[in-house]
Design a protein around this motif. Structure first.
Motif, short mmCIF file in Angstrom:
data_model
loop_
_atom_site.label_atom_id
_atom_site.label_comp_id
_atom_site.label_asym_id
_atom_site.label_seq_id
_atom_site.Cartn_x
_atom_site.Cartn_y
_atom_site.Cartn_z
N THR A 477 0.85 -1.19 0.00
CA THR A 477 0.00 0.00 0.00
C THR A 477 0.88 1.24 0.00
O THR A 477 2.09 1.17 0.24
CB THR A 477 -0.92 0.03 1.23
OG1 THR A 477 -0.11 -0.01 2.42
CG2 THR A 477 -1.87 -1.17 1.23
N ARG A 583 -1.40 3.04 -3.83
CA ARG A 583 -2.42 2.05 -3.51
C ARG A 583 -3.00 2.33 -2.13
O ARG A 583 -2.27 2.36 -1.14
CB ARG A 583 -1.82 0.65 -3.55
CG ARG A 583 -1.30 0.25 -4.92
CD ARG A 583 -0.72 -1.14 -4.89
NE ARG A 583 -0.19 -1.51 -6.19
CZ ARG A 583 0.38 -2.69 -6.47
NH1 ARG A 583 0.49 -3.59 -5.50
NH2 ARG A 583 0.83 -2.94 -7.66
N ALA A 584 -4.30 2.55 -2.11
CA ALA A 584 -5.02 2.70 -0.85
C ALA A 584 -5.89 1.47 -0.65
O ALA A 584 -5.84 0.51 -1.43
CB ALA A 584 -5.85 3.98 -0.88
N LYS A 585 -6.71 1.51 0.38
CA LYS A 585 -7.53 0.35 0.73
C LYS A 585 -8.49 -0.01 -0.39
O LYS A 585 -8.65 -1.20 -0.73
CB LYS A 585 -8.31 0.62 2.01
CG LYS A 585 -9.17 -0.56 2.46
CD LYS A 585 -9.88 -0.25 3.76
CE LYS A 585 -10.74 -1.44 4.19
NZ LYS A 585 -11.47 -1.16 5.45
N ASN A 586 -9.14 1.00 -0.99
CA ASN A 586 -10.15 0.69 -2.01
C ASN A 586 -9.90 1.38 -3.35
O ASN A 586 -10.79 1.44 -4.18
CB ASN A 586 -11.54 1.06 -1.48
CG ASN A 586 -11.67 2.55 -1.25
OD1 ASN A 586 -10.67 3.24 -1.08
ND2 ASN A 586 -12.91 3.04 -1.24
N TRP A 587 -8.72 1.92 -3.57
CA TRP A 587 -8.42 2.48 -4.88
C TRP A 587 -6.91 2.46 -5.11
O TRP A 587 -6.13 2.38 -4.16
CB TRP A 587 -8.97 3.89 -5.03
CG TRP A 587 -8.31 4.93 -4.16
CD1 TRP A 587 -8.60 5.21 -2.86
CD2 TRP A 587 -7.23 5.79 -4.54
NE1 TRP A 587 -7.78 6.20 -2.39
CE2 TRP A 587 -6.94 6.59 -3.39
CE3 TRP A 587 -6.50 5.99 -5.70
CZ2 TRP A 587 -5.92 7.55 -3.41
CZ3 TRP A 587 -5.50 6.94 -5.72
CH2 TRP A 587 -5.23 7.72 -4.58
N SER A 588 -6.56 2.54 -6.39
CA SER A 588 -5.14 2.61 -6.75
C SER A 588 -4.99 3.38 -8.05
O SER A 588 -5.93 3.45 -8.87
CB SER A 588 -4.53 1.21 -6.89
OG SER A 588 -5.08 0.53 -7.99
N TYR A 636 -10.95 1.60 -8.81
CA TYR A 636 -11.71 1.95 -7.62
C TYR A 636 -12.59 0.77 -7.23
O TYR A 636 -13.35 0.25 -8.05
CB TYR A 636 -12.59 3.18 -7.85
CG TYR A 636 -13.32 3.62 -6.60
CD1 TYR A 636 -12.66 4.36 -5.62
CD2 TYR A 636 -14.65 3.28 -6.40
CE1 TYR A 636 -13.31 4.75 -4.46
CE2 TYR A 636 -15.32 3.66 -5.24
CZ TYR A 636 -14.64 4.39 -4.28
OH TYR A 636 -15.28 4.77 -3.13
N ASP A 637 -12.47 0.31 -5.99
CA ASP A 637 -13.27 -0.79 -5.47
C ASP A 637 -14.47 -0.23 -4.71
O ASP A 637 -14.32 0.31 -3.61
CB ASP A 637 -12.43 -1.67 -4.53
CG ASP A 637 -11.27 -2.34 -5.24
OD1 ASP A 637 -11.32 -2.43 -6.47
OD2 ASP A 637 -10.32 -2.75 -4.55
N SER A 639 -16.74 -2.16 -3.62
CA SER A 639 -16.83 -3.18 -2.58
C SER A 639 -15.86 -4.27 -2.93
O SER A 639 -15.13 -4.18 -3.93
CB SER A 639 -18.26 -3.73 -2.49
OG SER A 639 -18.58 -4.45 -3.68
N ASP A 640 -15.83 -5.33 -2.14
CA ASP A 640 -14.93 -6.45 -2.45
C ASP A 640 -15.29 -7.12 -3.77
O ASP A 640 -14.43 -7.77 -4.38
CB ASP A 640 -14.99 -7.48 -1.32
CG ASP A 640 -14.35 -6.98 -0.05
OD1 ASP A 640 -13.56 -6.01 -0.14
OD2 ASP A 640 -14.65 -7.54 1.03
N LYS A 643 -15.74 -3.58 -9.02
CA LYS A 643 -14.57 -2.78 -9.36
C LYS A 643 -14.85 -1.91 -10.57
O LYS A 643 -15.53 -2.33 -11.53
CB LYS A 643 -13.37 -3.67 -9.71
CG LYS A 643 -12.69 -4.35 -8.55
CD LYS A 643 -11.54 -5.23 -9.04
CE LYS A 643 -10.78 -5.86 -7.89
NZ LYS A 643 -9.92 -4.89 -7.20
#
Length: 905
Positions: A477, A583-588, A636-637, A639-640, A643
């Motif tokens: 990350t 890279r973050a938790k829900n986007w990169s 961008y996520d 959710s799991d 995408k």
């Protein structure tokens, strides 16, 4: 240690593409219903359900599950196909497997019926790059940069990744995208492992009475050793043999008449200066050909790996692949005499007759050998926990050789070769000789040549790469970056030799009856019962050996044909790049810039002056260009399972080597016909925009929708210009065909992909099924070109680029038995662009095939597999005419049945 991640029974089918939605409709409904239902019941699944699923998911379903995982976890817009439980691609071959991927179709070798060149998102093979473990390989053809996939076995690749958006560390020569084959490694599994498969197959033989079974065998052995299994070795070998016969009917040329009635050839419309809209198409010449092919593919692959599990890994890889095709090609054609005074009778738009005809029968023997061999060494070192230095050196050779022998016998123009014809729209025209006995009488045909040619092309490349990356390993990350250098040095040497050309001595007539015609009796289904008169190669060569005084060497044409096409190219491509990622938790986000410099040295030969066919002057030219290629990938996520990916990159499409360097010319009276190299061609460039929304309801299902646009500059097309030139006081008409940059083009497309390998949430018996479906549709805005009459017209499409592609697979599994039924469809594809008249454009007609597979797992290690290829005996073909309503060619390659074993230890 993990380095940075990165014929006949189904002719009606060709006119009814609605069969595709009929096949897929139920599967699509089930996909959607099951995916939604699975979301609401996922938490209620029991461990026993998972256990059953693990046991029954094999073959195609297992490969699709792996591909779903790879797509979800990737950092670009990509698709792919992964290995099945024996570690090789589960399809007839690498080309057939790859065409199941969204946006992928294959260009077939019509004479062999095999998937040969890959198109991506409909864009022709020269827009795309094929790499093996990230290294661009030299081509195996004389006219393309890309590798022929029928040379490569599926056994050495564990995974095929197709990148539709690029990062800066990828080869820039990829407007369509990049296909990367990931080779297998001894470290993929710990311990000793053996896997393999073998099958026998039968291709329906149309002409050969001595047809023998075909088949293939592959085996892979791997082992790990060392105190911590840090060493791995893998060896793979394969042998493939296919013997088959194919039939081709070709309408070599159409003319056009303005009205019906009795008239002469003089009434034909001049297609260069006049429109043929509303006129009557007339079949000038029909050719019937048979192909007897024997193909063998041999492959060897070895890889040695070291990984200390801490900070150092290294590999040494070598491969050798050979594909040999021995082909006997027999043909006879019947044509309208070319004299302007020859009579014709146009009865209606679909019927007529010819008063004077001519015929030819010939035999050609070809031995085509394609080879790829390479050796590679590389390492990855982690000087710190989140830093990686990688380097690789690769030396590769791609080669092509075709040795050929040609015997030709021709008749004189004769009223005894008159014929009637019927030409129904959408069907192959049928020519019916008025005097069948005359057409089959060997006394009416005399020999014109006995020729032996040798064509060779060698592509050698050396690639060196080095890179440094920080904080880009899987799971990292925050900020990371990568920078690197790459050098690729390639040489291509092309040489054509007309080794021997014997023609009858002056005043000597050599009838086919004296030489001895073939005893092979072939009656094509498109000939209205006409049995062909064929040449016999053994008799022709024996007659030459026994009667050498009746022949002379055609020295002048031997010199011409052995010189004018030859060329040498040296191409150096040097690249540097830098890219950064966050890279973050829900986007990169990943952004980069690649700079590629290309240098070309071209040596070729040109006639001096243009009317010469025996005097050639060497020509040398140097050129260079450099391009900056930016890229950006955003993920961008929501959710799991949901995408969104968006991407932009700029890429190149370099000209083929033949377009850059290959010349040829012929002189007939005061007309010079030239195919001229263009070393000044500029590489295409494209700005590529992509977006993809992907939903993963479970580990075995996926629904995605993607849109893309490509704005292409410096598009390339072959154009013909006509001009008068004065040489030594004589005026010649010069017709020059040359590849040229023709301006800008754009492509906008939509991709849909649905996969669910197991409808486990549906009630029985539907829970034993699974399905996959891919569909790509494109809107093209091609360049405009200058016609021979100096007018402009817009190209109807990009060359070798289909506007729509679809494939679907229905999967079934119950206990130890699994099955699949697959359909692959490619829309009409422009392959020849005419600068004389749009009516002369040629297309591959829309083509679809059904394939199937049934597998029984006899034990955990042993499986029995039965496969069928081209179940409904579909015929690939070509069309022409203003609305592509005229059939130009139709192939019958037959069906194939495979029965084999798979073994995994």
């Amino acid at each position: 240690m993990k380095p940075a991640p990165y014929f006949r029974d189904c002719r009606h089918l060709q006119r009814k593409p609605a069969l595709l939605p009929q096949l897929c409709g139920l599967s699509l409904i089930a996909l959607a219903v099951n995916s939604a239902y699975a979301q609401t019941t996922q938490t209620a699944q029991t461990a026993e359900d998972d256990k059953v699923s693990t046991i029954t998911v094999t073959g195609k379903a297992l490969a699709l599950n792996k591909a779903i995982s790879l797509k979800r976890d990737g950092n670009t817009i990509a698709d792919g196909i992964s290995s099945d439980e024996i570690g090789s691609i589960p399809d007839f071959g690498l080309g057939e497997a790859v065409q199941r991927v969204a946006g992928v179709s294959m260009i077939l070798n019509n004479g062999r019926g095999e998937a040969q060149f890959m198109t991506l998102r409909g864009l022709n093979p020269d827009y795309n790059t094929l790499t093996i473990d990230g290294i661009t390989f030299p081509g195996t053809e004389t006219t393309r940069r890309t590798v022929s996939l029928d040379v490569l076995p599926s056994s050495f690749s564990k995974q095929v990744n197709i990148y539709k958006s690029l990062n800066a560390d990828m080869d820039g020569n990829a407007i369509g995208g990049t296909t990367n084959l990931v080779t297998r490694s001894g470290l993929d599994k710990r311990g000793f492992h053996v896997s393999g498969r073998a099958d026998v197959s039968q291709w329906r033989a149309l002409e050969k009475s001595d047809s023998k079974p075909s088949g293939q065998a592959e085996m892979t052995i791997s082992n790990t050793f060392g105190s911590d299994n840090q060493f791995g070795v893998l060896m793979s070998a394969g042998y493939y043999k296919r013997q088959s016969s194919s039939l081709l009917t070709s309408l070599d040329s159409y003319s056009y008449f303005p009205t019906t009635g009795s008239q002469t050839n003089a009434a034909k419309i001049n297609q260069t200066t006049a429109s043929v809209d509303g006129s009557i198409a007339f079949p000038d010449r029909e050719r019937w050909l048979t192909y007897d092919n024997n193909r063998e593919r041999k492959s060897l692959f070895a890889r040695f790996d070291y990984d200390n599990r801490e900070n150092l890994s290294a590999h040494l890889t070598a491969g050798a692949f050979e594909h040999v095709n021995t082909e006997d090609r027999r043909s006879q054609w019947l044509q309208n005499a070319t004299a302007a005074t020859s009579p014709v009778n146009i009865i209606s738009a679909t019927e007529g007759s010819v008063g004077v005809g001519q015929s030819q029968t010939d035999y050609s023997a070809f031995t085509q050998t394609r080879r790829i061999s390479y050796v590679e060494a590389g390492f990855a070192y982690m000087p710190a926990k989140d830093s990686v230095i990688e380097a690789v050196v690769n030396s590769a050779l791609g080669s092509y050789r075709q040795e050929s022998q040609l015997y030709t016998f021709v008749s004189a123009n004769s009223a005894s070769l008159a014929y009637n014809y019927s030409a129904q729209p959408g069907q192959m025209p049928v020519l019916t000789p008025v005097n069948r006995a005359y057409l089959q009488d060997a006394r009416n045909f005399t020999q014109t040549e006995n020729t032996r040619n040798d064509e060779q092309s060698k592509n050698r490349s050396v690639v060196a790469k080095i890179s440094f990356s920080k904080n880009l390993e899987e799971g990292s990350t925050g900020w990371g970056y990568k920078t690197g250098l790459q050098s690729r040095k390639l040489t291509q040497n092309y040489n054509f030799d007309e080794v021997l050309k014997y023609i009858p001595a002056t005043g000597v007539s050599i009838p086919l009856s004296a030489v001895g015609a073939s005893s092979v009796a072939i009656t094509p289904y498109t000939s209205n019962g006409q049995t062909l008169l064929l040449a016999d190669p053994a008799n022709a060569q024996a007659y030459l050996n026994a009667n050498p005084g009746k022949y002379v060497l055609s020295s002048a044409t031997m010199i011409t044909n052995s010189t004018q096409k030859d060329f040498n190219i040296k191409e150096d491509v040097n690249a540097a790049y830098a890219m950064a990622a966050y890279r973050a938790k829900n986007w990169s986000a990943t952004a980069g810039l690649r700079y590629e410099e290309t240098k070309l040295d071209i040596d070729t030969y040109v006639p001096a002056p243009l009317n010469q066919t025996a005097v050639f002057a060497p020509s040398a030219m140097h050129s260079s260009y450099a391009k900056a290629l930016p890229s950006l990938n955003l993920i961008y996520d929501f959710s799991d399972s949901l995408k969104l990916r968006t991407a932009y990159n700029k890429s190149l499409g370099r000209p083929t080597y033949a377009d850059l360097a290959q010349n040829s010319n012929s002189v007939s009276g005061t007309t010079i016909s030239i195919t001229q190299a263009n070393p000044n061609l500029v590489a295409r460039t494209a700005n590529n925009f992509n977006a993809s929304l992907e939903w993963y309801p479970s580990n075995t299902s996926m629904i995605s929708a993607g849109v893309f646009r490509k704005d292409i500059d410096n598009e390339i097309a072959k154009l013909t210009r006509t001009e008068n030139v004065t040489i030594a006081g004589t005026i010649y008409q010069s017709n020059t065909t040359q590849a040229q940059n023709v301006g800008s083009a754009s492509v906008t497309g939509l991709e849909l992909q649905l996969v669910n390998t197991k409808f486990s949430s549906l009630p029985a018996p539907f829970n034993q099924f699974g399905a996959s479906f891919n569909y790509t549709i494109m809107d093209m805005n091609p360049s405009s070109i200058t016609m021979q009459n100096k007018t402009q017209r817009q190209m109807p499409a990009l060359l070798e680029s289909a506007k729509s592609i679809a494939n679907a697979s229905l999967l079934w599994g119950n206990g130890n038995v699994s099955a699949q039924l697959s359909y692959n469809w490619t829309g009409p594809t422009l392959i020849t662009l005419s600068t004389t008249n749009a009516a002369q454009d040629v297309y591959y007609k829309a083509f679809g095939t059904f394939d199937s597979q049934i597998k029984y797992a006899y034990s955990k290690r042993l499986g029995i597999v039965m496969q069928a290829k081209n179940l409904l005996n579909a015929h690939p073909g070509r069309t022409t005419g203003l609305q592509q309503q005229l059939v130009q060619q139709e192939f019958d390659n037959g069906r194939a049945l495979f029965l084999g074993l798979t073994y995994a230890m």
